[in-house]
Design a protein around this motif. Structure first.
Motif, short mmCIF file in Angstrom:
data_model
loop_
_atom_site.label_atom_id
_atom_site.label_comp_id
_atom_site.label_asym_id
_atom_site.label_seq_id
_atom_site.Cartn_x
_atom_site.Cartn_y
_atom_site.Cartn_z
N GLY A 107 0.82 -1.20 0.00
CA GLY A 107 0.00 0.00 0.00
C GLY A 107 0.85 1.25 0.00
O GLY A 107 2.07 1.19 0.21
N ARG A 108 0.22 2.38 -0.25
CA ARG A 108 0.96 3.64 -0.31
C ARG A 108 1.46 4.08 1.05
O ARG A 108 2.51 4.71 1.17
CB ARG A 108 0.06 4.72 -0.91
CG ARG A 108 0.74 6.08 -1.06
CD ARG A 108 -0.20 7.08 -1.71
NE ARG A 108 0.44 8.38 -1.87
CZ ARG A 108 0.47 9.32 -0.91
NH1 ARG A 108 -0.10 9.08 0.28
NH2 ARG A 108 1.07 10.47 -1.13
N SER A 109 0.69 3.79 2.11
CA SER A 109 1.07 4.20 3.45
C SER A 109 0.73 3.09 4.43
O SER A 109 -0.14 2.25 4.17
CB SER A 109 0.34 5.49 3.86
OG SER A 109 -1.07 5.28 3.86
N TYR A 110 1.42 3.10 5.55
CA TYR A 110 1.18 2.08 6.57
C TYR A 110 1.19 2.75 7.94
O TYR A 110 1.74 3.84 8.13
CB TYR A 110 2.24 0.98 6.52
CG TYR A 110 3.62 1.44 6.94
CD1 TYR A 110 4.06 1.29 8.26
CD2 TYR A 110 4.50 2.02 6.03
CE1 TYR A 110 5.32 1.73 8.65
CE2 TYR A 110 5.76 2.45 6.40
CZ TYR A 110 6.16 2.30 7.72
OH TYR A 110 7.41 2.74 8.12
N SER A 111 0.55 2.10 8.89
CA SER A 111 0.61 2.52 10.29
C SER A 111 1.06 1.35 11.15
O SER A 111 0.85 0.19 10.80
CB SER A 111 -0.76 3.00 10.78
OG SER A 111 -1.08 4.28 10.27
#
Length: 241
Positions: A107-111
């Protein structure tokens, strides 16, 4: 191949859980050897404990008597990976970096969802040092201490899943990383709650280590991680009694 999976704390039940997760991820022919340091804290949730754990992990690996092809440092956001890379001629994989690297393929971003709030800065610093922070949407704390993860599994899953859902809804994360070695095994339940891919660092680290060994690659020894220079060490290792 043989991979050492080293817990950063001294709680044997957590080592056992991490080991089970690693074995489940390993390919046929890969031997997983879980190790618990002989000294250190029962859980690692701050800088003092983390630096102590770094020494404990390095000494545990140095004392292992049999050959091995890779090492996994199974602590999220902890210190010591660089020292292991200096000492060893085999790949060293940290679960923090393995999880974040894997998440960026998905994905483009992760947490990251971790344990206590005080561990958040350590994880943020580790991701920044590793060059993995640019696509990190957030690092969220579940409010659970490391040892709480074992004592009340139902409450732990709920707290972690709640923060993961908030990371997706409020921080726009597209992937969740479980930010504690003790969270191994929770990926499916958190994925069901959030609807996004969930990466467990232990599993990601095993697959990364296997890939590096299979490719015949290891740490560069040209400069940063060259072996320590021979020298005298004063009163090390320390003596007791």
């Amino acid at each position: 191949m043989r991979i050492l999976v080293v817990n950063v704390n001294t709680t044997q039940s957590i080592t056992d859980s991490i080991g089970q997760q690693a074995v489940g991820a390993a390919s046929p022919g890969t031997e997983i050897v879980p190790l618990t340091p002989s000294f250190g804290a029962e859980s690692v949730e701050g800088n003092y404990e983390s630096y102590l754990a770094a020494i404990a992990v390095m000494e545990t690996v140095r004392a292992y008597p049999e050959p091995f092809e890779a090492v996994i440092q199974a602590g999220y956001g902890e210190h010591g990976r660089e020292g292991l890379q200096e000492l060893l001629d085999v790949p060293v994989v940290d679960i923090t970096e393995a999880a974040a690297s894997t998440a960026q393929f998905l994905g483009r971003s992760y947490s990251v969802v971790t344990s206590l709030d005080r561990t958040v800065p350590l994880i943020e610093d580790r991701l920044h040092t590793a060059g993995l922070s640019a696509r990190c949407a957030s690092v969220r704390a579940s409010g659970l201490a490391v040892l709480d993860l074992e004592q009340d599994a139902k409450a732990a899953v709920e707290a972690i899943a709640e923060q993961a859902a908030l990371a997706v809804e409020e921080d726009r994360a597209e992937v969740i990383c479980l930010g504690c070695g003790g969270m191994s095994g929770l990926t499916e339940r958190v994925a069901e709650r959030t609807g996004v891919p969930v990466v467990d660092g232990v599993t990601a680290a095993v697959k990364t280590a296997e890939a590096l060994v299979g490719l015949g690659l290891s740490t560069s020894k040209v400069r940063t991680y060259a072996r320590p220079r021979p020298k005298r060490f004063h009163n090390w290792p320390p003596t007791t009694g």
